[in-house]
Design a protein around this motif. Structure first.
Motif, PDB file in Angstrom:
ATOM      1  N   GLY A  26      10.290  36.478  60.521  1.00  0.00           N
ATOM      2  CA  GLY A  26      11.717  36.312  60.697  1.00  0.00           C
ATOM      3  C   GLY A  26      12.010  35.100  61.551  1.00  0.00           C
ATOM      4  N   TYR A  27      13.110  34.465  61.274  1.00  0.00           N
ATOM      5  CA  TYR A  27      13.521  33.277  62.021  1.00  0.00           C
ATOM      6  C   TYR A  27      15.021  33.365  62.266  1.00  0.00           C
ATOM      7  CZ  TYR A  27      14.618  28.392  63.063  1.00  0.00           C
ATOM      8  OH  TYR A  27      15.077  27.247  63.653  1.00  0.00           O
ATOM      9  N   THR A  28      15.432  33.138  63.492  1.00  0.00           N
ATOM     10  CA  THR A  28      16.839  33.158  63.850  1.00  0.00           C
ATOM     11  C   THR A  28      17.175  31.891  64.606  1.00  0.00           C
ATOM     12  OG1 THR A  28      16.775  35.559  64.073  1.00  0.00           O
ATOM     13  CG2 THR A  28      18.643  34.444  65.056  1.00  0.00           C
ATOM     14  N   ARG A  29      18.261  31.276  64.197  1.00  0.00           N
ATOM     15  CA  ARG A  29      18.747  30.094  64.895  1.00  0.00           C
ATOM     16  C   ARG A  29      20.271  30.110  64.848  1.00  0.00           C
ATOM     17  NH1 ARG A  29      16.902  23.834  64.490  1.00  0.00           N
ATOM     18  NH2 ARG A  29      18.395  23.103  66.019  1.00  0.00           N
ATOM     19  N   GLY A  30      20.876  30.167  66.015  1.00  0.00           N
ATOM     20  CA  GLY A  30      22.326  30.229  66.068  1.00  0.00           C
ATOM     21  C   GLY A  30      22.842  31.453  65.338  1.00  0.00           C
ATOM     22  N   ASN A  31      23.725  31.244  64.396  1.00  0.00           N
ATOM     23  CA  ASN A  31      24.319  32.347  63.633  1.00  0.00           C
ATOM     24  C   ASN A  31      23.513  32.734  62.408  1.00  0.00           C
ATOM     25  OD1 ASN A  31      26.284  31.851  65.484  1.00  0.00           O
ATOM     26  ND2 ASN A  31      27.880  31.326  64.039  1.00  0.00           N
ATOM     27  N   HIS A  32      22.406  32.056  62.154  1.00  0.00           N
ATOM     28  CA  HIS A  32      21.638  32.236  60.919  1.00  0.00           C
ATOM     29  C   HIS A  32      20.352  33.025  61.170  1.00  0.00           C
ATOM     30  CE1 HIS A  32      24.237  29.209  59.070  1.00  0.00           C
ATOM     31  NE2 HIS A  32      24.123  28.559  60.213  1.00  0.00           N
ATOM     32  N   GLY A  33      20.009  33.865  60.215  1.00  0.00           N
ATOM     33  CA  GLY A  33      18.751  34.604  60.269  1.00  0.00           C
ATOM     34  C   GLY A  33      18.108  34.649  58.897  1.00  0.00           C
ATOM     35  N   LEU A  34      16.797  34.470  58.857  1.00  0.00           N
ATOM     36  CA  LEU A  34      16.018  34.506  57.616  1.00  0.00           C
ATOM     37  C   LEU A  34      14.846  35.449  57.830  1.00  0.00           C
ATOM     38  CD1 LEU A  34      15.737  33.230  54.780  1.00  0.00           C
ATOM     39  CD2 LEU A  34      14.311  31.480  55.834  1.00  0.00           C
ATOM     40  N   ASN A  35      14.543  36.277  56.827  1.00  0.00           N
ATOM     41  CA  ASN A  35      13.464  37.238  56.944  1.00  0.00           C
ATOM     42  C   ASN A  35      12.735  37.331  55.620  1.00  0.00           C
ATOM     43  OD1 ASN A  35      12.357  40.143  56.628  1.00  0.00           O
ATOM     44  ND2 ASN A  35      12.757  39.977  58.809  1.00  0.00           N
ATOM     45  N   THR A  36      11.411  37.419  55.675  1.00  0.00           N
ATOM     46  CA  THR A  36      10.622  37.642  54.466  1.00  0.00           C
ATOM     47  C   THR A  36       9.566  38.699  54.765  1.00  0.00           C
ATOM     48  OG1 THR A  36       9.345  36.605  52.695  1.00  0.00           O
ATOM     49  CG2 THR A  36       8.980  35.773  54.912  1.00  0.00           C
ATOM     50  N   ARG A  37       9.240  39.506  53.754  1.00  0.00           N
ATOM     51  CA  ARG A  37       8.253  40.583  53.895  1.00  0.00           C
ATOM     52  C   ARG A  37       7.356  40.604  52.661  1.00  0.00           C
ATOM     53  NH1 ARG A  37      10.751  45.090  57.402  1.00  0.00           N
ATOM     54  NH2 ARG A  37      12.408  43.934  58.441  1.00  0.00           N
ATOM     55  N   LEU A  38       6.088  40.865  52.905  1.00  0.00           N
ATOM     56  CA  LEU A  38       5.103  40.979  51.840  1.00  0.00           C
ATOM     57  C   LEU A  38       4.239  42.202  52.125  1.00  0.00           C
ATOM     58  CD1 LEU A  38       3.922  37.258  51.864  1.00  0.00           C
ATOM     59  CD2 LEU A  38       5.497  38.299  50.234  1.00  0.00           C
ATOM     60  N   GLY A  39       3.842  42.912  51.088  1.00  0.00           N
ATOM     61  CA  GLY A  39       2.979  44.065  51.284  1.00  0.00           C
ATOM     62  C   GLY A  39       2.106  44.325  50.068  1.00  0.00           C
ATOM     63  N   LEU A  40       0.933  44.872  50.317  1.00  0.00           N
ATOM     64  CA  LEU A  40      -0.004  45.267  49.258  1.00  0.00           C
ATOM     65  C   LEU A  40      -0.512  46.667  49.546  1.00  0.00           C
ATOM     66  CD1 LEU A  40      -2.176  42.013  48.997  1.00  0.00           C
ATOM     67  CD2 LEU A  40      -0.424  42.792  47.391  1.00  0.00           C
ATOM     68  N   ALA A  41      -0.731  47.444  48.502  1.00  0.00           N
ATOM     69  CA  ALA A  41      -1.295  48.786  48.618  1.00  0.00           C
ATOM     70  C   ALA A  41      -2.439  48.916  47.618  1.00  0.00           C
ATOM     71  CB  ALA A  41      -0.225  49.840  48.355  1.00  0.00           C
TER      72      ALA A  41
END
Length: 164
Positions: free
Chosen positions: A52-67
């Motif tokens: 996740g990355y947050t700067r000022g009013n903006h936020g970005l998030n990415t998720r990955l998973g394996l089973a």
């Protein structure tokens, strides 16, 4: 007891003012049947990563998973989301994909896709009202014939209260 097991999860995180990264692994030792039904005492396990990355009013998030693709019909997951905060409002958009295991014997099934847009309003520091629209394609991998290659729209309205 018979067929019971242990669920355990572990992760490491790196956090700064703007970044959050987490890497983890999990295991479920309860007896699971393999998708091809050749074994009934298999373990399920997996790994995941989020950033996740947050700067000022903006936020970005990415998720990955394996089973474990021999046991889990959902053998992979990926998502990305963005949100913009302004005053008491948060506007968010996201997309996710759940990957069907290559070991799944039903060749009519396919990955599930989901898209979402939401608007959250902070009524107070503890009360939030959120409206959202979700578009889900091939819900539950099209497990039910009426969901195969079908798109469903879900509208939501949620009132949340934070204790503490």
């Amino acid at each position: 007891e018979q067929d019971k097991g242990i669920f355990a999860i572990s992760s490491v995180s790196w956090k700064s003012e703007a970044y959050l990264m987490r890497l983890g692994a999990w295991v479920n030792t309860a007896d699971h049947s393999t998708l091809d039904e050749t074994a009934s005492n298999a373990d399920n396990y997996g790994v995941y990563f989020l950033a996740g990355y947050t700067r000022g009013n903006h936020g970005l998030n990415t998720r990955l998973g394996l089973a474990n693709s021999k046991v889990s019909k959902a053998s992979g997951f990926s998502s990305v989301s963005y949100q913009y905060s302004y005053d008491a409002y948060v506007l968010g958009i996201g997309a996710a994909r759940v990957y069907l295991s290559s070991a799944e014997p039903d060749t009519l099934l396919d990955d599930t896709l989901q898209y979402e847009v939401y608007l959250r309003y902070a009524m107070t520091n503890a009360v939030f009202l959120t409206a959202d629209i979700q578009q889900i394609y091939n819900s539950d991998f099209g497990q039910r014939a009426e969901n195969r290659d079908r798109s469903n729209t879900v509208y939501g309205l949620r009132l949340s209260y934070l204790f503490g």
